[in-house]
Scaffold this active site. Structure first.
Site, PDB file in Angstrom:
ATOM      1  N   ARG A   1      11.857  40.438 102.015  1.00 35.42           N
ATOM      2  CA  ARG A   1      11.799  41.799 101.462  1.00 35.42           C
ATOM      3  C   ARG A   1      11.053  42.746 102.388  1.00 35.42           C
ATOM      4  NH1 ARG A   1      12.431  38.013  97.614  1.00 35.42           N
ATOM      5  NH2 ARG A   1      13.260  38.522  95.548  1.00 35.42           N
TER       6      ARG A   1
ATOM      7  N   GLY B   1      19.987  31.833 100.844  1.00 34.69           N
ATOM      8  CA  GLY B   1      20.526  32.500  99.661  1.00 34.69           C
ATOM      9  C   GLY B   1      19.904  33.871  99.460  1.00 34.69           C
TER      10      GLY B   1
ATOM     11  N   ARG C   1      27.235  27.740  97.629  1.00 33.49           N
ATOM     12  CA  ARG C   1      26.387  28.252  96.534  1.00 33.49           C
ATOM     13  C   ARG C   1      27.046  29.434  95.811  1.00 33.49           C
ATOM     14  NH1 ARG C   1      20.368  28.598  98.629  1.00 33.49           N
ATOM     15  NH2 ARG C   1      20.044  29.001  96.402  1.00 33.49           N
TER      16      ARG C   1
ATOM     17  N   SER D   1      17.293  34.998  87.512  1.00 35.45           N
ATOM     18  CA  SER D   1      17.345  34.918  88.981  1.00 35.45           C
ATOM     19  C   SER D   1      16.779  36.180  89.610  1.00 35.45           C
ATOM     20  CB  SER D   1      18.793  34.732  89.445  1.00 35.45           C
ATOM     21  OG  SER D   1      18.907  35.048  90.820  1.00 35.45           O
TER      22      SER D   1
ATOM     23  N   ASP E   1      11.150  26.376  92.584  1.00 30.49           N
ATOM     24  CA  ASP E   1      11.240  25.784  93.929  1.00 30.49           C
ATOM     25  C   ASP E   1      10.302  24.578  94.092  1.00 30.49           C
ATOM     26  OD1 ASP E   1      13.126  27.682  94.643  1.00 30.49           O
ATOM     27  OD2 ASP E   1      11.644  29.047  95.497  1.00 30.49           O
TER      28      ASP E   1
HETATM   29  C1  S3P Z   1      14.020  33.755  95.465  1.00 26.92           C
HETATM   30  C2  S3P Z   1      14.419  33.526  94.173  1.00 26.92           C
HETATM   31  C3  S3P Z   1      14.729  32.187  93.636  1.00 26.92           C
HETATM   32  C4  S3P Z   1      14.143  31.086  94.516  1.00 26.92           C
HETATM   33  C5  S3P Z   1      14.414  31.318  95.966  1.00 26.92           C
HETATM   34  C6  S3P Z   1      13.825  32.650  96.424  1.00 26.92           C
HETATM   35  C7  S3P Z   1      13.764  35.140  95.895  1.00 26.92           C
HETATM   36  O1  S3P Z   1      16.139  32.013  93.614  1.00 26.92           O
HETATM   37  O2  S3P Z   1      14.641  29.821  94.123  1.00 26.92           O
HETATM   38  O3  S3P Z   1      13.830  30.281  96.746  1.00 26.92           O
HETATM   39  O4  S3P Z   1      13.165  35.337  96.989  1.00 26.92           O
HETATM   40  O5  S3P Z   1      14.134  36.062  95.168  1.00 26.92           O
HETATM   41  P1  S3P Z   1      17.033  32.493  92.354  1.00 26.92           P
HETATM   42  O6  S3P Z   1      16.958  33.957  92.256  1.00 26.92           O
HETATM   43  O7  S3P Z   1      18.431  32.025  92.691  1.00 26.92           O
HETATM   44  O8  S3P Z   1      16.467  31.780  91.173  1.00 26.92           O
END
Ligand code: S3P
Length: 417
Positions: A15, A83, A111, A155, A303
């Site tokens: 971020r 992700g 994913r 999420s 996590d």
């Molecule tokens: C994250 C959110 C989580 C987490 C990932 C980092 C983030 O994922 O598991 O390691 O930085 O917003 P999800 O939003 O898929 O739960």
């Protein structure tokens, strides 16, 4: 007492780069995590025309291009294993009204992306996904409209994708979450002058013509610190003290669970740094008992569940986790990977559709772990393997580079014996 400084927070590092790139003026970022995932975000931002300097500098000086300054990339956006890069940047690209193709490694490509495609399409973007719903994904932005989105899954990545799309497109968005997730995006946007309001499980972002530049000291990653708190809980190191760790309540569930299991874990000198609470996290051994991890706790330790499963293998009695079906769509199917690997080293564990059960013992654990290239599987079993009497090998130790490149050096330094 062993002391350790864990690397910068991964969620905040992603971020920090994105918001510095989109800011008006110059932002300085210190303490950034230098890992493969964060390098993926830097690469994607560069492909969109942002001047992100080499990440190895102690202090990154980033001249933002502004909310309307990104340009369409001439190459596919390579998100590697990340992700967070994919989902948050999909929101940015949609809001910016440009078109981009997102690609990733085999794990990331499998994913689920419909969870962000649906709200972005409801806002007026076009998102093309393959039939399996993963990558490659093409996002075509446009003149987006504001939305109120009721998310089915808790999420932070989905919530953040919607907030960033609204921010960049200059339209209001509201996200209702089924359970509270990490709120780094909200805090960081607010610190940069954006009107983001939180009421219970609702987050509202109001249009904002610009995003101010902002300096940031990235705190240490509580998800990385948790591995050493787990090692200390297991008696694999003397008490360990980790300075400057982020203790945002959306991230500290694992420390609470370790405490509940009987370990010593405390936060000393809690203070505010750049809108995030930070503390020295001190952890030490205890007589460990199994516990029940309930669905409402899951977002704050999602996590850390592989690590907690490994600690549970050494606790007295049963540990049961439910409401954690999201683990099946992380960097690997972490329910299957945790249970298969615990069994492979001689521990007792079974899968539940949305979690797992582990029955602890004190017999030596030995065998080979298949990481599936998943950094958190590698580190969780690395911790268990560092406990006296256990003999655990991994197929791919280097996959820790995704979030904690110096993990094995730090582990070797702090482990007993
Ligand atoms: C994250 C959110 C989580 C987490 C990932 C980092 C983030 O994922 O598991 O390691 O930085 O917003 P999800 O939003 O898929 O739960």
């Amino acid at each position: 007492m062993t002391t350790l400084r864990v690397p910068g927070d991964k969620s905040i590092s992603h971020r920090a780069l994105m918001l510095a790139a989109l800011g008006r003026g110059t932002s300085r970022v210190r303490g950034l995590l230098r890992s493969a995932d964060v390098r993926s975000t830097a690469g994607v931002l560069r492909a969109l025309g942002a001047a992100i300097p080499d990440l190895d500098a102690t202090e990154l000086v980033i001249a933002g291009v502004g909310l309307r300054g990104l340009r369409a990339p001439t190459i596919a956006l390579d998100c590697g294993n990340s992700g967070t890069t994919t989902r948050l940047m999909a929101g940015v690209v949609a809001g910016a009204g440009i078109s981009a193709r997102f690609e990733g490694d085999a794990s990331l490509s499998a994913r689920p992306m419909r969870r962000i495609a649906a709200p972005l399409e409801a806002m007026g973007a076009r998102v093309d996904l393959p039939a399996h719903g993963g990558l490659p994904m093409t996002v075509q932005g446009g003149a987006l409209r504001g939305i109120t989105w009721h998310a089915e899954i808790a999420s932070a990545q989905v919530k953040s994708a919607i907030l960033l799309a609204g921010l960049v497109a200059n339209v209001p968005v509201e996200v209702h979450e089924p359970a509270a997730t990490r709120d780094h995006t909200e805090r960081m946007l607010r610190a940069r002058g954006v009107d983001v309001r939180v009421e219970g499980l609702d987050v509202v972002l109001l249009p904002s013509a610009r995003l101010e530049a902002g300096d940031m000291d990235v705190p240490g990653d509580p998800s990385s610190a948790a591995f050493f708190a787990g090692l200390a809980a297991l008696g694999g190191t003397a008490a360990v003290s980790m300075e400057n760790v982020g203790v945002n309540p959306g991230r500290t569930g694992a420390f609470q669970v370790l405490r509940r299991m009987g370990a010593m874990v405390r936060f000393e000198g809690v203070m505010e740094q750049g809108g995030e609470p930070v503390a020295t996290v001190v952890a030490g051994p205890g007589v460990l008992r199994g516990t029940r991890i309930t669905p409402d706790e899951v977002p704050s330790l999602i996590d850390e569940l592989p690590l907690l499963a490994c600690v549970a293998a050494r606790a007295e009695g049963e540990t049961r986790v439910t409401g954690a079906g999201e683990l099946r769509v992380k960097e690997s199917d972490r329910i299957a990977a945790v249970v298969a690997n615990l069994r492979a080293i001689g521990a007792e564990a079974e899968e539940l559709p949305d979690g797992f059960v582990v029955r602890g013992s004190d017999r030596p654990l030995a065998g080979r772990v298949i990481t599936h290239g998943d950094h958190r599987i590698a580190m969780a079993f690395g911790v268990l393997g560092a406990v006296a009497g256990n003999a655990i090998t991994l197929d791919d130790p280097s996959c820790v580079d995704v979030s904690y490149p110096t993990f094995w050096d730090d582990l070797a330094r702090v482990r007993l014996g």
